[in-house]
Design an enzyme around this catalytic site. Structure first.
Site, short mmCIF file in Angstrom:
data_model
loop_
_atom_site.label_atom_id
_atom_site.label_comp_id
_atom_site.label_asym_id
_atom_site.label_seq_id
_atom_site.Cartn_x
_atom_site.Cartn_y
_atom_site.Cartn_z
CG HIS A 171 -0.36 0.20 2.53
ND1 HIS A 171 -0.07 -0.85 3.38
CD2 HIS A 171 0.04 1.31 3.17
CE1 HIS A 171 0.46 -0.38 4.49
NE2 HIS A 171 0.55 0.93 4.40
CB SER B 75 3.32 1.41 6.41
OG SER B 75 2.14 1.06 7.06
CG ASP C 56 0.04 -4.15 2.89
OD1 ASP C 56 0.46 -3.52 1.89
OD2 ASP C 56 -0.38 -3.59 3.91
#
Length: 624
Positions: A176, A285, A207
């Site tokens: 993402h 992230s 992911d």
């Protein structure tokens, strides 16, 4: 299973899609609109007149100064991507951003400082700080498709995240973080130079994304990280990345709280995940998580957000990371995690087991089989699966995990690769037997993500046709999509590979389509009496049509008729008037190949159960 929604603090527009329409599931998780960490923000709604719903997937950008925010429905998943981003077109603008007040009294300030000290990592515990140099900051420019106007893109926006070196000129980050990327740059710790990176592979379901940097200067003196083992409960964990609050690297520390099969917000999948209590904030992230030996035990990627819970972050374990890397090495591309394609029911009730002639306290009941799965040819509804590759399955759908733990049965499936064969021990009508099934990635009738990023479209005399997808549902709002179409999207499975639900997105008003201007978001079922299989099939039927009229049959028994020659003549003027470059997407210019045959019936009715675990309101049912 619970309905959860991701609040993406990295990518304003993501494609995680879960159910919003199961009443039973709406009470599963509380939702908090508070900012992550110590950042708070307000946001305005999207400039449309709806809450921008997505299949159980609501995201909200928070805690980023001067950024933009996309808020969605109240069924918001209390999971949030841990990334920082800057604005995106067509979303509400952040009204105010401020650090949360900790009080003005000296005592309050001291307590805060003590708490921060406890979160710091002692360098000696991680064999020095050299491992920090392998963590880089990611700068990404995104340009997402406009699914409502599929011939164009949305306004670009930028974001920042984290990544780390794994050797051989490659970096790992979250998928993402680089979704819909047009440019990706990375910067090393202590360096002012940004280097261009290329996305080699993107695993939406897990992911994870693999990046490469060609510049030799970037890799000078670089020491890649080593992937460690799966940690134990209460084992110390340290998260490293570039979150909000500053430009330099950040380190937070905690412990492993839980290891189980977890819902991955971005990919709408269920894979092994590590729950930790270390702070994960927007910008973290893609950053690594370490144990005390300095080994990377996973990749930070999302947090759980709720008014009733705090300090719940999630890390992608190295088992999932290794599966992604091995898949890429095997096939030269990422093919995805496989599935069995069956809906299973737990067998906790003794009477139910006795009725099925299951003697022991084991097994799960097969309630539905997807037509596109290989299991459809070897399993039957009513079978009881008691083992997977000779590993016994308990009556709650769990299998032994490590020394004294149990984990969801689908964990074993996720250890396989696409094309692998699994041996299933089943009980059918009281008799035990073994069957073999080939495991492949799941085929979605309504996809969560669009391959190639840009959606397909076909314009015929101003009628805009496009395949139904979760991003389209998200943009168009549930009210304009219609309850019946939403129900079909939630409860219908694909019966063959390549099947799509083709909808009339809108009508570009013109003299040739008078009377149809108000039509929108209706499924087209037939063209000149032939049932439509997908949008490429529709384009083929239109191109080969020699009849005087073009007859489109829609849901609710509505019909639209156009004169073929008049439609062809008006096409160019419609495209020019609306500034559209082409009447169809580039993929529809390729020759159509019919994999089924024209005479095969493909009538579709509603299924009797949702097609995703996150839409099922009964804990005793689950998809494998």
């Amino acid at each position: 299973m619970a309905v959860t929604v991701a609040s993406c603090c990295f990518s304003v527009f993501t494609s995680t899609v879960k159910s919003r329409y199961s009443i039973a599931s709406q009470n599963r998780f509380a939702t908090s609109h508070r900012s992550i960490g110590s950042i708070s923000s307000k946001s305005t709604n999207h400039n449309r007149t709806c809450s921008n719903p997505k299949r159980g997937s609501n995201r909200e950008n928070e805690g980023v100064p001067s950024k933009k925010t996309l808020r969605r429905s109240k069924d918001e998943r209390p999971c949030s991507y841990a990334d920082g981003n800057s604005g995106k077109g067509n979303v509400g603008r952040l009204q105010s951003t401020a650090f949360k007040s900790f009080g003005t009294q000296r005592k309050d300030n001291k307590e805060f400082l003590i708490d921060m000290k406890e979160q710091q990592v002692e360098p000696g515990n991680l064999q020095g700080a050299d491992f920090l140099n392998a963590v880089v900051k990611v700068y990404c420019t995104h340009t997402a498709p406009d699914y409502s106007l599929p011939w164009q893109k949305q306004r670009q926006y930028t974001s920042t995240g984290s990544a780390f070196m794994i050797g051989d000129g490659k970096l790992l980050t979250n998928a993402h973080c680089v979704q819909h990327d047009t440019q990706v740059k990375v910067k090393r710790r202590g360096d002012d130079t940004k280097y261009v990176a290329k996305v080699l592979a993107r695993g939406v379901d897990c992911d994870i994304a693999l990046l490469s940097v060609e510049s030799k200067e970037f890799w000078e003196g670089a020491e890649p990280l080593n992937l460690g083992h799966l940690p134990r409960l209460q084992e110390a964990v340290t998260v490293v990345g570039y979150p909000l609050g500053g430009d330099t690297i950040s380190v937070t520390k905690g412990v492993v709280s839980r290891i189980e099969v977890t819902s991955y917000a971005h990919g709408s999948s269920d894979l092994l995940g590590i729950q930790i209590d270390a702070a994960i904030n927007p910008g973290n992230s893609g950053g690594p998580a370490f144990n005390d030996q300095g080994e990377c035990i996973g990749v930070a990627f999302q947090v759980y957000r709720s008014e009733e819970a705090e300090n719940i972050g999630y890390v992608i374990p190295t088992t999932v990371v290794s599966h992604f890397l091995n898949d890429f090495e095997r096939n030269g591309k990422y093919t995805g995690f496989p599935c069995l394609g069956v809906l299973l029911q737990k067998l906790e009730n003794p009477a139910l087991r006795a009725c099925l002639k299951v003697q022991s306290n084991e097994g799960v009941l097969v309630r539905r089989i997807e037509p596109t799965s290989d299991a459809n040819s070897v399993l039957k509804e009513g079978d009881v699966i008691v083992s997977f590759d000779d590993v016994p399955i308990g009556c709650e759908g769990t299998v032994p995990f490590r020394s004294n733990e149990r984990i969801a049965f689908r964990y074993l499936i996720s250890q396989k690769f696409a094309g692998d064969v699994a041996e299933l021990g089943i009980i059918r009508a009281g008799k035990f037997m073994k069957v073999q099934a080939v495991l492949n990635p799941r085929v979605h009738l309504v996809p969560y993500h669009i391959d190639g990023d840009q959606p397909s479209y076909l314009i015929i005399a101003g009628l805009v046709f496009t395949p139904l997808s979760e991003p389209l549902i998200d943009e168009e709002c549930e009210d304009s999509i219609g309850l019946k179409l939403l129900a079909k999207a939630r409860y219908s499975s694909a019966r063959f590979k390549g099947e799509q639900m083709v909808v009339l997105s809108q009508v570009l008003a013109n003299e040739v389509n008078i009377g149809y201007e108000d039509m929108s978001n209706q499924q087209v079922l037939k063209f000149n009496g032939t049932r439509i299989k997908n949008i490429h099939h529709l384009a083929h039927l239109v191109d080969s049509c020699k009849d005087k009229y073009l007859v489109f049959e829609f849901e609710e028994n509505y019909v639209a008729v156009l004169e073929r020659e008049a439609s062809t003549a008006a096409s160019s003027s419609i495209l020019k008037g609306y500034g559209i470059p082409s009447e169809r997407s580039s993929d529809l210019t390729e020759p159509y190949v019919d994999s089924l045959g024209d005479n095969q019936a493909i009538d579709q009715d509603f299924g009797d159960s949702p097609v995703s675990n996150l839409e099922i309101g009964i804990d005793a049912l689950l998809w494998a």
